[in-house]
Design a protein around this motif. Structure first.
Motif, PDB file in Angstrom:
ATOM      1  N   ILE A  65       0.845  -1.210   0.000  1.00  0.00           N
ATOM      2  CA  ILE A  65       0.000   0.000   0.000  1.00  0.00           C
ATOM      3  C   ILE A  65       0.875   1.252   0.000  1.00  0.00           C
ATOM      4  CG2 ILE A  65      -1.656   1.349   1.398  1.00  0.00           C
ATOM      5  CD1 ILE A  65      -2.878  -1.380   2.240  1.00  0.00           C
ATOM      6  N   LYS A  66       1.910   1.248   0.826  1.00  0.00           N
ATOM      7  CA  LYS A  66       2.777   2.436   0.905  1.00  0.00           C
ATOM      8  C   LYS A  66       3.497   2.674  -0.422  1.00  0.00           C
ATOM      9  CE  LYS A  66       4.545   1.298   5.035  1.00  0.00           C
ATOM     10  NZ  LYS A  66       5.340   1.325   6.247  1.00  0.00           N
TER      11      LYS A  66
ATOM     12  N   LEU B 184       1.085   4.281  -2.750  1.00  0.00           N
ATOM     13  CA  LEU B 184       0.896   5.693  -2.371  1.00  0.00           C
ATOM     14  C   LEU B 184       2.096   6.540  -2.789  1.00  0.00           C
ATOM     15  CD1 LEU B 184      -0.667   5.184   1.174  1.00  0.00           C
ATOM     16  CD2 LEU B 184      -1.855   5.975  -0.885  1.00  0.00           C
TER      17      LEU B 184
ATOM     18  N   GLU C 263      -8.528  -4.036   4.148  1.00  0.00           N
ATOM     19  CA  GLU C 263      -7.478  -4.207   3.122  1.00  0.00           C
ATOM     20  C   GLU C 263      -6.768  -5.551   3.288  1.00  0.00           C
ATOM     21  OE1 GLU C 263      -6.574  -2.438   0.348  1.00  0.00           O
ATOM     22  OE2 GLU C 263      -8.399  -1.314   0.790  1.00  0.00           O
TER      23      GLU C 263
ATOM     24  N   MET D  48      -2.797   2.991   6.396  1.00  0.00           N
ATOM     25  CA  MET D  48      -4.098   3.586   6.073  1.00  0.00           C
ATOM     26  C   MET D  48      -4.159   5.066   6.469  1.00  0.00           C
ATOM     27  SD  MET D  48      -5.160   1.121   4.468  1.00  0.00           S
ATOM     28  CE  MET D  48      -6.693   1.798   3.861  1.00  0.00           C
TER      29      MET D  48
ATOM     30  N   TYR E 211      -2.777   6.586   3.549  1.00  0.00           N
ATOM     31  CA  TYR E 211      -3.809   6.556   2.500  1.00  0.00           C
ATOM     32  C   TYR E 211      -4.753   7.746   2.667  1.00  0.00           C
ATOM     33  CZ  TYR E 211      -7.760   4.880  -0.258  1.00  0.00           C
ATOM     34  OH  TYR E 211      -8.780   4.800  -1.168  1.00  0.00           O
TER      35      TYR E 211
ATOM     36  N   GLU F  41      -5.657  10.885   0.238  1.00  0.00           N
ATOM     37  CA  GLU F  41      -7.063  11.185  -0.082  1.00  0.00           C
ATOM     38  C   GLU F  41      -7.404  12.644   0.229  1.00  0.00           C
ATOM     39  OE1 GLU F  41     -10.153   8.880  -0.821  1.00  0.00           O
ATOM     40  OE2 GLU F  41      -8.352   8.399  -1.968  1.00  0.00           O
TER      41      GLU F  41
END
Ligand code: NDP
Length: 280
Positions: free
Chosen positions: A15-16, A19, A147, A269, A272, A276
């Motif tokens: 995920i990182k 991002l 996730e 997150m 994240y 966002e």
């Protein structure tokens, strides 16, 4: 059968890295992302959390602006700082490391952060959006758990999910998120009767009790997925969870370890949500 050990370290890195690419694209367009991180006092655990959050920002390319306030900072001073940051267009996200000192009302703090900068997802507005199934900042730990499940190809739709714990930061938002993902949800707490029997009906058991190694194989249906949110550190700095791992794991189809399960996902997150925040 050996259970799938859900690798939160790997998934959070994935995920990182996603991002990081997104942030690099924003930078090419001249858009910078900045997170304000506020810590009051020098509680060692908070200091470690803050340091890890700043390290994650650095890895992804998000600017972090630190506010290390003395332990005797008044509520008024803190709220005034939050107002200034709310009105500062160069700040995209605001994070106040909890817990705050006793004389400061955490609800007032959460309520003062502008909903458009509430990257922890704790404000009544963010919680309202989650409950309505509308877009908004999601509470980081529950969002991280979804996730983990999705990226481990564990189906949520139609499954019975039992959530042990009803806190505002884990249990309740977790229930809303699982409901939004079409699970059938049961929430348990300290007044629940027949706890073991209820937990044994879970296809997915999410444990957020704050009770070290409370959940044994007696709580787990054969083949269930078990997610352990608990974090406990012993005198030798060894971490354990709310689940008695060695007893439970042989009965699961998938399980999160502690450490290396849910823990790393919370910061991923948070990052994240910071990304966002640019869109909001
Ligand atoms: P809280 O103490 O706020 O909530 C615990 C919940 O568990 C309460 O709803 C309580 O019920 C319920 N509970 C406690 N004991 C029992 C019991 N014997 N039987 C049934 N229900 C019980 O904890 P949090 O939700 O904040 O955190 C839970 C755990 O997760 C902690 O170990 C914490 O450190 C960890 N954590 C980990 C994170 C991560 O990033 N991995 C992030 C956040 C938390 P009642 O409401 O009736 O009192």
């Amino acid at each position: 059968m050996e259970p799938l050990i859900i690798d939160g370290k790997r998934i959070s890195k994935e995920i990182k890295d996603e991002l990081k690419e997104k942030v690099a694209d924003y930078k090419k367009k001249g858009i910078e992302i900045t997170l304000a991180v506020i810590q009051i006092g020098d509680d060692p655990a908070s200091t470690v959390y803050v340091r890890n959050k700043k390290k994650a920002c650095e890895y992804i390319g998000i600017n972090s602006k630190s506010f290390e306030l003395p332990g005797d900072t008044s509520e008024k001073e803190l709220l005034e700082l939050l107002e200034r940051l709310n009105n500062d267009s160069s700040i995209n996200g605001i994070l106040v490391q909890l817990p705050v000192p006793d004389y400061i009302d955490p609800l007032k703090v959460i309520n003062t952060i502008s909903p458009s900068k509430d990257v922890d997802g704790f404000s009544p507005y963010s919680v309202g959006c989650l409950n309505l199934g509308e877009k908004g900042f999601l509470s980081c730990t529950p969002a991280g758990i979804v996730e983990l499940l999705k990226r481990s190809d564990i189906e949520i739709d139609g499954k019975h999910c039992v959530i042990m714990g009803r806190s505002n930061i884990v249990g309740k938002p977790m229930a809303s998120l699982m409901l939004n993902n079409n699970a059938t949800v049961t929430i348990t707490h300290s007044h629940t009767r027949n706890l073991k029997e209820i937990c044994k009906t879970a296809d997915i058991l999410i444990v957020a009790l704050g009770q070290k190694e409370f959940v044994t194989s007696e709580y787990v249906k054969e083949g269930a997925v078990v997610i352990d949110v608990g974090i406990h550190r012993d005198e030798n700095n060894k971490l354990s969870g709310d689940v008695l791992y060695d007893d439970v794991a042989p009965h699961c189809s998938a399980i999160t370890p502690v450490p290396g399960g849910v823990g790393p996902m919370t910061i991923a997150m948070l990052m994240y949500n910071c990304v966002e925040a640019v869109e909001i």
